[in-house]
Design a protein around this motif. Structure first.
Motif, PDB file in Angstrom:
ATOM      1  N   ASN A   8      -6.489   9.995  -8.915  1.00  0.00           N
ATOM      2  CA  ASN A   8      -6.655  11.120  -9.829  1.00  0.00           C
ATOM      3  C   ASN A   8      -8.089  11.621  -9.807  1.00  0.00           C
ATOM      4  N   MET A   9      -9.033  10.699  -9.913  1.00  0.00           N
ATOM      5  CA  MET A   9     -10.444  11.076  -9.950  1.00  0.00           C
ATOM      6  C   MET A   9     -10.865  11.756  -8.652  1.00  0.00           C
ATOM      7  N   VAL A  10     -10.476  11.179  -7.514  1.00  0.00           N
ATOM      8  CA  VAL A  10     -10.893  11.718  -6.212  1.00  0.00           C
ATOM      9  C   VAL A  10     -10.321  13.119  -6.000  1.00  0.00           C
ATOM     10  N   VAL A  11      -9.020  13.288  -6.269  1.00  0.00           N
ATOM     11  CA  VAL A  11      -8.377  14.590  -6.058  1.00  0.00           C
ATOM     12  C   VAL A  11      -8.956  15.642  -7.002  1.00  0.00           C
ATOM     13  N   MET A  12      -9.074  15.285  -8.260  1.00  0.00           N
ATOM     14  CA  MET A  12      -9.549  16.264  -9.246  1.00  0.00           C
ATOM     15  C   MET A  12     -11.034  16.573  -9.076  1.00  0.00           C
ATOM     16  N   ALA A  13     -11.824  15.579  -8.646  1.00  0.00           N
ATOM     17  CA  ALA A  13     -13.246  15.822  -8.428  1.00  0.00           C
ATOM     18  C   ALA A  13     -13.463  16.818  -7.295  1.00  0.00           C
ATOM     19  N   ALA A  14     -12.553  16.816  -6.305  1.00  0.00           N
ATOM     20  CA  ALA A  14     -12.663  17.765  -5.197  1.00  0.00           C
ATOM     21  C   ALA A  14     -12.414  19.200  -5.666  1.00  0.00           C
ATOM     22  N   ILE A  15     -11.573  19.351  -6.690  1.00  0.00           N
ATOM     23  CA  ILE A  15     -11.249  20.688  -7.205  1.00  0.00           C
ATOM     24  C   ILE A  15     -12.197  21.108  -8.322  1.00  0.00           C
ATOM     25  N   LEU A  16     -12.811  20.124  -8.982  1.00  0.00           N
ATOM     26  CA  LEU A  16     -13.605  20.383 -10.192  1.00  0.00           C
ATOM     27  C   LEU A  16     -14.677  21.459 -10.028  1.00  0.00           C
ATOM     28  N   PRO A  17     -15.436  21.508  -8.924  1.00  0.00           N
ATOM     29  CA  PRO A  17     -16.486  22.544  -8.825  1.00  0.00           C
ATOM     30  C   PRO A  17     -15.977  23.970  -8.962  1.00  0.00           C
TER      31      PRO A  17
ATOM     32  N   PRO B 265       0.801  -1.233   0.000  1.00  0.00           N
ATOM     33  CA  PRO B 265       0.000   0.000   0.000  1.00  0.00           C
ATOM     34  C   PRO B 265       0.831   1.279   0.000  1.00  0.00           C
ATOM     35  N   TYR B 266       1.967   1.285   0.709  1.00  0.00           N
ATOM     36  CA  TYR B 266       2.759   2.514   0.771  1.00  0.00           C
ATOM     37  C   TYR B 266       3.420   2.811  -0.576  1.00  0.00           C
ATOM     38  N   ALA B 267       3.969   1.782  -1.206  1.00  0.00           N
ATOM     39  CA  ALA B 267       4.563   1.965  -2.529  1.00  0.00           C
ATOM     40  C   ALA B 267       3.501   2.368  -3.539  1.00  0.00           C
ATOM     41  N   MET B 268       2.305   1.759  -3.432  1.00  0.00           N
ATOM     42  CA  MET B 268       1.226   2.111  -4.344  1.00  0.00           C
ATOM     43  C   MET B 268       0.769   3.546  -4.121  1.00  0.00           C
ATOM     44  N   ALA B 269       0.767   3.986  -2.863  1.00  0.00           N
ATOM     45  CA  ALA B 269       0.382   5.363  -2.570  1.00  0.00           C
ATOM     46  C   ALA B 269       1.377   6.351  -3.173  1.00  0.00           C
ATOM     47  N   ILE B 270       2.676   6.034  -3.081  1.00  0.00           N
ATOM     48  CA  ILE B 270       3.692   6.903  -3.681  1.00  0.00           C
ATOM     49  C   ILE B 270       3.496   6.965  -5.191  1.00  0.00           C
ATOM     50  N   ARG B 271       3.267   5.805  -5.811  1.00  0.00           N
ATOM     51  CA  ARG B 271       3.025   5.775  -7.253  1.00  0.00           C
ATOM     52  C   ARG B 271       1.784   6.595  -7.617  1.00  0.00           C
ATOM     53  N   SER B 272       0.731   6.468  -6.825  1.00  0.00           N
ATOM     54  CA  SER B 272      -0.517   7.168  -7.133  1.00  0.00           C
ATOM     55  C   SER B 272      -0.342   8.680  -7.060  1.00  0.00           C
ATOM     56  N   VAL B 273       0.296   9.150  -5.991  1.00  0.00           N
ATOM     57  CA  VAL B 273       0.516  10.595  -5.844  1.00  0.00           C
ATOM     58  C   VAL B 273       1.433  11.107  -6.954  1.00  0.00           C
ATOM     59  N   ALA B 274       2.491  10.353  -7.252  1.00  0.00           N
ATOM     60  CA  ALA B 274       3.412  10.764  -8.314  1.00  0.00           C
ATOM     61  C   ALA B 274       2.704  10.822  -9.657  1.00  0.00           C
ATOM     62  N   THR B 275       1.782   9.892  -9.902  1.00  0.00           N
ATOM     63  CA  THR B 275       1.032   9.887 -11.161  1.00  0.00           C
ATOM     64  C   THR B 275       0.147  11.118 -11.280  1.00  0.00           C
ATOM     65  N   VAL B 276      -0.509  11.489 -10.193  1.00  0.00           N
ATOM     66  CA  VAL B 276      -1.371  12.676 -10.207  1.00  0.00           C
ATOM     67  C   VAL B 276      -0.544  13.929 -10.487  1.00  0.00           C
ATOM     68  N   VAL B 277       0.585  14.060  -9.778  1.00  0.00           N
ATOM     69  CA  VAL B 277       1.451  15.236  -9.970  1.00  0.00           C
ATOM     70  C   VAL B 277       1.985  15.286 -11.402  1.00  0.00           C
ATOM     71  N   ALA B 278       2.391  14.142 -11.932  1.00  0.00           N
ATOM     72  CA  ALA B 278       2.922  14.101 -13.295  1.00  0.00           C
ATOM     73  C   ALA B 278       1.856  14.483 -14.312  1.00  0.00           C
ATOM     74  N   GLY B 279       0.641  13.948 -14.135  1.00  0.00           N
ATOM     75  CA  GLY B 279      -0.428  14.250 -15.085  1.00  0.00           C
ATOM     76  C   GLY B 279      -0.753  15.734 -15.134  1.00  0.00           C
ATOM     77  N   VAL B 280      -0.910  16.344 -13.969  1.00  0.00           N
ATOM     78  CA  VAL B 280      -1.231  17.770 -13.912  1.00  0.00           C
ATOM     79  C   VAL B 280      -0.068  18.603 -14.464  1.00  0.00           C
ATOM     80  N   SER B 281       1.150  18.222 -14.128  1.00  0.00           N
ATOM     81  CA  SER B 281       2.319  18.986 -14.580  1.00  0.00           C
ATOM     82  C   SER B 281       2.464  18.913 -16.100  1.00  0.00           C
ATOM     83  N   PHE B 282       2.303  17.717 -16.673  1.00  0.00           N
ATOM     84  CA  PHE B 282       2.385  17.602 -18.124  1.00  0.00           C
ATOM     85  C   PHE B 282       1.254  18.369 -18.803  1.00  0.00           C
ATOM     86  N   PHE B 283       0.078  18.378 -18.191  1.00  0.00           N
ATOM     87  CA  PHE B 283      -1.053  19.115 -18.753  1.00  0.00           C
ATOM     88  C   PHE B 283      -0.682  20.584 -18.955  1.00  0.00           C
TER      89      PHE B 283
END
Length: 308
Positions: free
Chosen positions: A191-200, A71-89
């Motif tokens: 990604n969905m949870v974090v972005m949905a919180a900001i989406l409104p 779970p901890y490694a997966m959490a690091i991967r998940s957060v890194a994926t979100v940051v990478a996606g937004v940054s590349f955007f």
């Protein structure tokens, strides 16, 4: 063909398919980046990719399913994926398509640096030489040089770092689990949870054409990330990531056809160097496997009693 060579060839093929899919997804990102904020694209795409994972798991269940034992490694991967996606955007919004490629090309160097402390993988000096050559090629791809550093360059560098960390963590988790869908599911659910919180706060109505592009982006992203997770099990990170530089070809075509961007001769020179570096690293993977197999055979022959 030996099992190790087959695995390396399969991994290389999957990475090549990945480059076509992810470049197409990047093209859609650039199309939508000018009119919408990142949460609007990633809330939709993250939810769709997570849904695709659930449907794929139900259609063809595998051991472990969508669960993870790391779970901890997966959490690091998940957060890194979100940051990478937004940054590349935002990098695609602020920089030319080919200009972003220099930071994608930096990912093999960062991958080599991360593989040591995270994966405990020994990177031979000859591989570092190939990575250095690839870096020289990447520097040629920067259309305007590196003198003028802008916010776009800083954002793209953050995208490069976080994207590489996400891939290296995928390989780390892949050492302990065979459920590749989980490695796609959790980052996109995050990604969905974090972005949905900001989406409104940033939502803009989307016409059907743009919504269709967002759905197509999600489908391409799902296929690309799934293939990449599988490929990273078959190839070392420092071998897989240079092959990703071949997406430069796709980026040139997409930039030319859809955005009217015409790369200069320096871009093609850099591409040639990068591609040569990637090809060498694939060769090194095959050659290294053959050397290891030969050593094992020699040891076995040394301990066997002579035939009478």
């Amino acid at each position: 063909m030996k099992a190790g060579s087959v695995a390396a060839l399969t991994g290389a093929t999957l990475v090549l398919i990945y480059t076509a899919l992810i470049s197409s997804a990047d093209g859609i990102t650039k199309l939508l980046a000018g009119g919408y904020a990142a949460p609007q694209l990633y809330a939709v795409s993250g939810g769709l990719v997570a849904l695709f994972c659930v449907l794929a798991n139900r259609a063809r269940p595998v051991e472990g399913g969508l669960r993870t034992t790391r779970p901890y490694a997966m959490a690091i991967r998940s957060v890194a994926t979100v940051v990478a996606g937004v940054s590349f955007f935002y990098a695609f919004r602020l920089l030319a398509f080919a200009e972003v490629f220099i930071f994608i090309g930096l990912m093999p160097i960062m991958s080599g640096l991360m593989s040591g402390p995270i994966l405990r993988e020994r990177v031979p000096m000859r591989v570092w030489a190939a990575l250095a050559a690839g870096f020289v090629g990447v520097m040629c791809l920067f259309p305007e040089g590196v003198q003028a550093i802008t916010l776009g360059h800083a954002v793209a560098l953050l995208a490069c770092f976080s994207g590489t960390l996400s891939m290296v963590m995928a390989r780390y988790v892949g050492r302990y689990e065979c459920n590749s869908l989980a490695l796609v599911f959790f980052p996109n659910l995050t990604n969905m949870v974090v972005m949905a919180a900001i989406l409104p706060f940033v939502f803009k109505p989307m016409p059907l054409t743009d919504l269709g592009l967002a759905v197509a982006y999600a489908a391409l992203l799902f296929g690309a990330r799934w293939l990449l997770v599988v490929a990273l099990r078959l190839l070392p990170a420092y071998t897989a990531t240079p092959l990703m530089n071949l997406q430069f070809v796709w980026m040139v075509l997409i930039g030319l056809v859809f955005f009217g961007e015409v790369p200069g001769s320096n871009v093609f020179l850099g591409a040639a160097i990068v591609v040569a570096s990637g090809v060498y690293l694939v060769y090194e993977q095959f050659a290294g496997q053959k050397r290891r197999e030969a050593r094992i055979q020699n040891r076995a022959a040394a301990v066997m009693p002579p035939a009478e």
